[in-house]
Design an enzyme around this catalytic site. Structure first.
Site, PDB file in Angstrom:
ATOM      1  N   TRP A  69       0.843  -1.196   0.000  1.00 30.21           N
ATOM      2  CA  TRP A  69       0.000   0.000   0.000  1.00 30.21           C
ATOM      3  C   TRP A  69       0.880   1.249   0.000  1.00 30.21           C
ATOM      4  O   TRP A  69       0.576   2.248  -0.639  1.00 30.21           O
ATOM      5  CB  TRP A  69      -0.913  -0.007   1.229  1.00 30.21           C
ATOM      6  CG  TRP A  69      -1.773   1.222   1.347  1.00 30.21           C
ATOM      7  CD1 TRP A  69      -3.004   1.421   0.812  1.00 30.21           C
ATOM      8  CD2 TRP A  69      -1.450   2.444   2.044  1.00 30.21           C
ATOM      9  NE1 TRP A  69      -3.474   2.673   1.126  1.00 30.21           N
ATOM     10  CE2 TRP A  69      -2.538   3.323   1.885  1.00 30.21           C
ATOM     11  CE3 TRP A  69      -0.348   2.875   2.793  1.00 30.21           C
ATOM     12  CZ2 TRP A  69      -2.569   4.594   2.435  1.00 30.21           C
ATOM     13  CZ3 TRP A  69      -0.367   4.156   3.337  1.00 30.21           C
ATOM     14  CH2 TRP A  69      -1.474   4.989   3.157  1.00 30.21           C
ATOM     15  N   HIS A  70       2.008   1.172   0.722  1.00 28.43           N
ATOM     16  CA  HIS A  70       2.881   2.340   0.804  1.00 28.43           C
ATOM     17  C   HIS A  70       3.545   2.657  -0.534  1.00 28.43           C
ATOM     18  O   HIS A  70       3.796   3.812  -0.843  1.00 28.43           O
ATOM     19  CB  HIS A  70       3.959   2.134   1.870  1.00 28.43           C
ATOM     20  CG  HIS A  70       3.466   2.424   3.248  1.00 28.43           C
ATOM     21  ND1 HIS A  70       2.727   1.511   3.965  1.00 28.43           N
ATOM     22  CD2 HIS A  70       3.570   3.517   4.033  1.00 28.43           C
ATOM     23  CE1 HIS A  70       2.409   2.045   5.126  1.00 28.43           C
ATOM     24  NE2 HIS A  70       2.895   3.260   5.199  1.00 28.43           N
ATOM     25  N   GLY A  71       3.844   1.638  -1.295  1.00 32.83           N
ATOM     26  CA  GLY A  71       4.487   1.915  -2.570  1.00 32.83           C
ATOM     27  C   GLY A  71       4.614   0.658  -3.396  1.00 32.83           C
ATOM     28  O   GLY A  71       4.703  -0.440  -2.857  1.00 32.83           O
TER      29      GLY A  71
ATOM     30  N   TYR B 216       4.947  10.927   2.448  1.00 35.21           N
ATOM     31  CA  TYR B 216       3.724  10.137   2.340  1.00 35.21           C
ATOM     32  C   TYR B 216       2.813  10.570   1.187  1.00 35.21           C
ATOM     33  O   TYR B 216       1.928   9.816   0.812  1.00 35.21           O
ATOM     34  CB  TYR B 216       2.957  10.144   3.674  1.00 35.21           C
ATOM     35  CG  TYR B 216       3.212   8.880   4.469  1.00 35.21           C
ATOM     36  CD1 TYR B 216       4.434   8.668   5.089  1.00 35.21           C
ATOM     37  CD2 TYR B 216       2.251   7.882   4.561  1.00 35.21           C
ATOM     38  CE1 TYR B 216       4.689   7.511   5.796  1.00 35.21           C
ATOM     39  CE2 TYR B 216       2.502   6.711   5.269  1.00 35.21           C
ATOM     40  CZ  TYR B 216       3.718   6.530   5.892  1.00 35.21           C
ATOM     41  OH  TYR B 216       3.970   5.372   6.569  1.00 35.21           O
TER      42      TYR B 216
ATOM     43  N   PHE C  75       2.753   8.202  -1.632  1.00 32.31           N
ATOM     44  CA  PHE C  75       2.102   6.890  -1.461  1.00 32.31           C
ATOM     45  C   PHE C  75       0.645   6.978  -1.841  1.00 32.31           C
ATOM     46  O   PHE C  75      -0.116   6.100  -1.685  1.00 32.31           O
ATOM     47  CB  PHE C  75       2.243   6.393  -0.017  1.00 32.31           C
ATOM     48  CG  PHE C  75       3.679   6.335   0.458  1.00 32.31           C
ATOM     49  CD1 PHE C  75       4.719   6.107  -0.430  1.00 32.31           C
ATOM     50  CD2 PHE C  75       3.992   6.509   1.790  1.00 32.31           C
ATOM     51  CE1 PHE C  75       6.035   6.069  -0.010  1.00 32.31           C
ATOM     52  CE2 PHE C  75       5.302   6.465   2.232  1.00 32.31           C
ATOM     53  CZ  PHE C  75       6.325   6.261   1.333  1.00 32.31           C
TER      54      PHE C  75
END
Lengths: 84, 477
Positions: B322-324, B474, B477
């Site tokens: 999900w973050h990247g 963030y 992301f």
């Protein structure tokens, strides 16, 4: 038939105290305070089912439905079914 | 317009001023227009995307409420559509690159075409809010509002780019903007906003200069042990101050118009155990994962050990993804999953040993191990390549060497920030004490003298350090 509210309340208090291993205070937050996590909520559901002789389907529930004793009573009254 | 920029601050002053000058009945429409304008400032190309998510949620929501017998099917369809958007716009390049490596792609042309399309800001956040909305609607926790109100929920400018991830039931009731103006909205909002500006420009961006150098993918040599550890610790501090800065500014902007957003951090580096870290770091994402993924999965298995451990690893790998879209993020998530599994195994073992439950030594060891484990996991998260991550980790753990390549200022700044993090809970308690002593409202020396000086000093610092302006981590992301 489902147990009445006061029976559910007593069972909820006893089950929650058993999970946190100390007596639960009036209105004490369980999940949002970090006192119990989502896995402990599953244990709590199991305990309630045994104590009350009901089935609580957890698929449509969220941990915060068990955040305090009154919410537990509401949740059990809303979703629990008597064990066949 | 990034939050730590003069144009955004001008936009904010104008938007907040007009908001309070307008009659109550026009405020919703005004905030929706301001939010559209803010999102459009990142590029007109993708303004339609959050509106499309709102449209999908609205149409599927209508089906859910109109036909309760087919709720599950309708919600599943809606969630699949929203997830498809996330995959297409965020993961297509990563997926095609992976297929290409595996030799099952359509060639380099489709890969270059896929990676040439820009990344829509905030897509990970508003798609997750959309999925949560559909589940909550199916579970009867929320009602379906009008389409413009739903658009406002997804586009609300303070949190559209990087959260906090809000639940409809905590934000929707506030978006009627019925509260009359109160002076405390200004104090509370400005406190968070200006502290966020300082955290970002003075702390996170300064650290970022050294961290970028330490993680530069071009350098092939293995750093010294001191440099390996210090750059890993510095990145842990940078990402905390960067994301906390964004969150503070988001909460502050919302507070200026009387809206309360949920908190996202609670001194994460004070975590006593790996699960405790996730109760303190990106709290609203942890809550989302717990409510909509982890709890339903484990409810099916009643928390049985093997499914529990597998779900912890799988869910945390997804948190990483999900973050990247990259293997470094997946490794970071999987490492955290492994930490959680190890702690669960320890907990089960501890429950059979009566004396251990209150052992201060065991608690101290877990606290130290948690901090080290978190720092280790940041290395693959930040490193551009696995090779770079491996070289830093090897310097930290077995290829010991002396020497340092950074200026003394870097080490001194890092140590100062570690000390700041250590005393942060005490500092917050003291500040809250002063605030409580000053009373809930009305004039006090604290409000009339100290606050304006602190605000002016904070703004001065922000402007002085504006030359190192960088995007929030963030927001990528």
């Amino acid at each position: 038939m489902l147990p009445d509210s006061s029976t559910i309340r007593a069972a909820a208090r006893a089950a929650a105290s058993e999970i946190v291993k100390r007596p639960i205070k009036e209105g004490q937050r369980l999940v949002t305070s970090g006192l119990i996590d989502s896995l402990s909520v599953l244990k709590l559901i199991g305990l309630l089912e045994r104590k009350l002789g009901v089935t609580i389907p957890p698929e449509t529930l969220q941990p915060e439905d068990f955040d305090d004793v009154e919410l537990i009573v509401e949740t059990v009254e809303r979703v629990a079914k008597p064990q066949s | 317009m990034t939050f730590n920029s003069v144009p955004y601050l001008c936009f904010l002053v104008l938007a907040v001023g007009l908001f309070w000058l307008l009659p109550g009945r026009y405020r919703r429409a005004f905030v929706l227009l301001a939010s559209l304008g803010f999102y459009a400032s990142w590029g007109l190309l993708f303004v339609w995307l959050p509106l499309l998510v709102a449209g999908i949620v609205y149409l599927v929501g209508r089906r859910i409420t109109a036909n309760p017998a087919r709720q599950k099917l309708s919600a599943g369809l809606g969630i699949s559509c929203v997830l498809a958007l996330l995959i297409v716009f965020k993961y297509r390049g990563f997926l095609l690159a992976t297929f290409h490596v595996l030799g099952i792609s359509g060639g380099t042309h489709s890969l270059s075409l896929a990676t040439s399309i820009a990344f829509p800001m905030g897509i990970s956040f508003y798609t997750f809010e959309g999925i949560a909305y559909l589940i909550d609607l199916r579970q009867g926790r929320v009602k379906l509002p009008s389409f413009p109100d739903l658009c406002l929920f997804f586009l609300f400018w303070p949190n559209i780019l990087s959260g906090p991830l809000v639940r409809a039931r905590e934000l929707m009731p506030q978006l009627s903007f019925r509260k009359p103006f109160e002076a405390r909205f200004c104090f509370e909002g400005l406190d968070r906003l200006i502290w966020g500006l300082v955290q970002k420009n003075v702390i996170a961006n300064m650290l970022g200069i050294w961290v970028d150098r330490g993680f530069a993918p071009g350098t092939t040599e293995i750093p010294s042990t001191l440099d390996g550890w210090s750059v890993a610790i510095a990145f842990g501090l940078q990402i905390y101050f960067d994301f906390a800065a964004y969150t503070n500014m988001a909460i502050g902007a919302a507070r200026l118009i009387g809206v309360t957003l949920p908190e996202n951090f609670r001194q994460p580096y004070h975590a006593a155990t790996p699960p405790d870290f996730w109760n303190r770091w990106h709290i609203t994402l942890s809550r989302w994962i717990r409510d909509y993924l982890f709890f339903p999965i484990n409810a099916k298995w009643a928390g049985a050990p093997l499914p529990l451990y597998l779900s912890l690893l799988g869910v945390m790998a997804l948190v990483g993804l999900w973050h990247g879209a990259g293997w470094g993020f997946i490794l970071w998530g999987t490492l955290h999953g492994a930490y959680l599994v190890v702690y669960r195994i320890y907990e089960s073992w501890r429950s059979t040993r009566a004396g251990l439950s209150d052992s201060r030594l065991a608690a101290g060891i877990w606290r130290a191990l948690t901090l080290v484990a978190i720092t280790v996991a940041w290395v693959p998260f930040r490193a551009a390549t696995m090779h770079k991550a491996a070289s830093i980790l090897s310097a930290m753990f077995y290829r010991f060497s002396s020497g340092r390549t950074n200026s003394s200022g870097f080490y001194a700044f890092t140590v100062a920030l570690i000390l700041f993090c250590a005393i942060e809970p005490w500092l917050m308690q003291k500040l809250t004490g002063i605030e409580d002593h000053a009373g809930a409202d009305g004039p006090s020396p604290f409000r009339i003298i100290v606050r304006p000086i602190a605000y002016a000093f904070g703004l001065l610092l922000f402007l002085l350090f504006d030359e190192h302006n960088a995007q929030f981590i963030y927001s990528q992301f």
